[in-house]
Design a protein around this motif. Structure first.
Motif, PDB file in Angstrom:
ATOM      1  N   ASP A   1     -15.758  47.375 -40.735  1.00 42.73           N
ATOM      2  CA  ASP A   1     -14.250  47.109 -39.806  1.00 42.73           C
ATOM      3  C   ASP A   1     -13.656  45.824 -40.262  1.00 42.73           C
ATOM      4  O   ASP A   1     -13.037  44.939 -39.471  1.00 42.73           O
ATOM      5  N   TYR A   2     -13.819  45.678 -41.585  1.00 45.25           N
ATOM      6  CA  TYR A   2     -12.999  44.418 -42.155  1.00 45.25           C
ATOM      7  C   TYR A   2     -11.857  44.854 -43.064  1.00 45.25           C
ATOM      8  O   TYR A   2     -11.962  45.720 -43.748  1.00 45.25           O
ATOM      9  N   GLU A   3     -10.714  43.926 -42.973  1.00 47.19           N
ATOM     10  CA  GLU A   3      -9.767  44.360 -43.958  1.00 47.19           C
ATOM     11  C   GLU A   3      -9.536  43.137 -45.003  1.00 47.19           C
ATOM     12  O   GLU A   3      -9.887  41.906 -44.593  1.00 47.19           O
ATOM     13  N   LEU A   4      -9.494  43.543 -46.166  1.00 49.48           N
ATOM     14  CA  LEU A   4      -9.398  42.401 -47.072  1.00 49.48           C
ATOM     15  C   LEU A   4      -7.972  41.591 -47.037  1.00 49.48           C
ATOM     16  O   LEU A   4      -6.870  41.894 -46.583  1.00 49.48           O
TER      17      LEU A   4
ATOM     18  N   LEU B   1      -8.008  54.977 -50.009  1.00 50.79           N
ATOM     19  CA  LEU B   1      -7.761  54.250 -48.972  1.00 50.79           C
ATOM     20  C   LEU B   1      -8.996  53.771 -48.216  1.00 50.79           C
ATOM     21  O   LEU B   1      -8.985  52.394 -48.026  1.00 50.79           O
ATOM     22  N   GLU B   2     -10.034  54.396 -48.376  1.00 50.94           N
ATOM     23  CA  GLU B   2     -11.200  53.810 -47.823  1.00 50.94           C
ATOM     24  C   GLU B   2     -11.976  52.956 -48.896  1.00 50.94           C
ATOM     25  O   GLU B   2     -12.672  51.963 -48.109  1.00 50.94           O
ATOM     26  N   PHE B   3     -11.648  52.931 -50.144  1.00 53.12           N
ATOM     27  CA  PHE B   3     -12.427  51.882 -50.789  1.00 53.12           C
ATOM     28  C   PHE B   3     -11.475  50.825 -50.768  1.00 53.12           C
ATOM     29  O   PHE B   3     -12.251  49.604 -50.642  1.00 53.12           O
ATOM     30  N   ILE B   4     -10.329  50.745 -50.620  1.00 49.43           N
ATOM     31  CA  ILE B   4      -9.269  49.376 -50.434  1.00 49.43           C
ATOM     32  C   ILE B   4      -9.949  48.838 -49.163  1.00 49.43           C
ATOM     33  O   ILE B   4     -10.190  47.523 -48.991  1.00 49.43           O
ATOM     34  N   ARG B   5     -10.145  49.604 -48.200  1.00 48.41           N
ATOM     35  CA  ARG B   5     -10.417  48.875 -46.889  1.00 48.41           C
ATOM     36  C   ARG B   5     -11.869  48.367 -47.190  1.00 48.41           C
ATOM     37  O   ARG B   5     -12.108  47.254 -46.532  1.00 48.41           O
ATOM     38  N   ASN B   6     -12.649  48.932 -47.874  1.00 49.25           N
ATOM     39  CA  ASN B   6     -14.043  48.270 -47.919  1.00 49.25           C
ATOM     40  C   ASN B   6     -14.812  48.679 -49.330  1.00 49.25           C
ATOM     41  O   ASN B   6     -15.573  49.379 -49.800  1.00 49.25           O
ATOM     42  N   PRO B   7     -14.261  47.551 -50.261  1.00 47.21           N
ATOM     43  CA  PRO B   7     -14.830  47.805 -51.609  1.00 47.21           C
ATOM     44  C   PRO B   7     -16.229  47.642 -51.713  1.00 47.21           C
ATOM     45  O   PRO B   7     -16.998  48.252 -52.603  1.00 47.21           O
TER      46      PRO B   7
END
Length: 407
Positions: free
Chosen positions: A275-278, A217-223
């Motif tokens: 603090d960004y979402e893809l 989940l952390e990776f998806i939020r910030n690759p």
């Protein structure tokens, strides 16, 4: 010319007596030469001489541009050219409503676990650990196990009971074997497109993999957190450009981000995008990326003849053991497969498709292709680790990491 009758006589006598010895020596040399040639051929030395340079020559059927066909299929239109490749297998258990959720219209990530049909104990261990429905109950996720068929009726009977008990099985009528992994993978894509299209991300995992859902989940939020100092930061401009367009809350100065000095600490680089979402249209295909060559030695499990693949390199591809796809990437790959000739190794096949649709695989060192040596405190940032075929070991490691807040 001088003649020496006696000398000529003695030479003829010696040659006559040793003719058999000379013949034996010649035979031995010929045998040694043939053995050397055989070994060199077996190890693909001669094959390498006839390989085509990948960078200059790569093409793969369908030979033309397939992007317009993909766009047509995505829009429900008929492409100008009919598909050249379809995986026409049906679902025994489609589990059509598995991704419907009364509380959430959109799922965050769906875990599709490619499991061998007889691996009942591995599936049980996954359900008890990282695949638990109670884990991160505030994040809408689903897990499903994808199976083929087994010729043993008793095994199928057990599967029938497992379907009823857990309601997390998808089964298709292909023979579940190593060289059918591409079929298995593309049927997983088909199922996701037909029955589970309401997820932002999809993670494909083998059943012998340790997974930290927290780190997924952390990776998806910030690759971008996966880019280390050894990597070329500019290689990932497409990801930065997409992330820039969807601000949630951050005092980001984009020009400052692009001007960050190479010598700066990497964490200072990444803090600007924490603090960004893809965005929903993000094309992400991520995991452990390989840049490798075909196996040409004929004794190899992964031997590939020139007739099947004539180039000296593979396209960049992600290890099939564990990888993450955004919805946009999954749909593009699924429809592109209609126009890409079948290849028996699933990770290579996806790499070929990615190449054809201009989707660059994203390497993350937190996906471990090999089994990462385990200590209690060195799995903090691990997303996946291969080599957990022992369910007891998986349960032990995962429980320890959960107590530490790492899983």
């Amino acid at each position: 010319m001088l003649h020496f009758p006696k000398m000529n006589f003695f030479l003829r006598l010696i040659f006559t007596r040793n003719r058999g010895l000379v013949t034996k020596i010649k035979f031995r040399y010929i045998c040694v030469l043939l053995i050397i040639v055989f070994l060199l051929n077996s190890f693909g030395v001669f094959t390498h001489l006839f390989e085509l340079p990948f960078e200059d020559c790569f093409t793969y059927p369908y030979e033309g541009n397939i992007l317009t066909f993909i766009d047509a299929l995505k829009n429900g239109e008929k492409p100008s050219i009919n598909p050249i490749n379809e995986y026409n297998f049906s679902f025994i258990y489609a589990n059509e409503k598995h991704c419907l959720d009364n509380d959430y219209n959109i799922l965050h990530v769906v875990f599709i676990i490619k499991s061998a049909i007889e691996n009942f104990d591995r599936r049980t261990a996954i359900r008890a650990t990282w695949g638990s429905k109670k884990r991160f109950f505030d994040v809408p996720t689903k897990i499903v196990f994808l199976l083929g068929v087994h010729m043993n009726a008793a095994v199928q009977s057990q599967i029938d009971n497992e379907v009823i008990k857990y309601e997390d099985i998808v089964q298709s009528n292909f023979i579940d074997s190593y060289y059918n992994n591409t079929i298995k993978t593309m049927l997983a894509f088909k199922w996701a497109k037909l029955y589970c299209s309401n997820s932002k991300f999809y993670m494909f995992v083998d059943d012998d993999i340790y997974v930290s859902v927290k780190n997924v989940l952390e990776f998806i939020r910030n690759p971008m957190s996966c880019i280390d100092e050894s990597q070329n930061f500019n290689e990932f401009r497409p990801y930065k450009r997409k992330i820039k367009s969807n601000i949630i809350s951050s005092p980001l100065n984009w020009q400052k981000f692009n001007r960050t000095k190479a010598g700066d600490n990497f964490m200072e680089k990444t803090q600007y995008i924490i603090d960004y979402e893809l965005p929903n249209d993000m094309r992400l295909y991520a995991g452990y990326v390989f840049n490798s060559r075909p196996h040409r030695h004929k004794t190899s499990k992964w031997y590939v003849p020139l007739q099947e693949y004539p180039y000296n390199k593979w396209p960049l591809y992600v290890s099939a053991g564990a990888y993450v796809l955004s919805k946009e990437a999954l749909v593009d790959i699924y429809f592109a497969s209609f126009y890409i000739k079948h290849f028996r190794f699933d990770d290579i096949y996806l790499g070929i498709i990615a190449k054809k649709v201009h989707l660059k695989p994203f390497h993350c060192h937190k996906f471990h292709f090999y089994k990462k040596d385990y200590t209690t405190y060195n799995y903090k940032h691990v997303i996946t680790s291969h080599g957990y075929s022992d369910p007891k070991e998986l349960i032990q490691v995962w429980n320890e990491q959960k107590l530490l807040g790492n899983a």
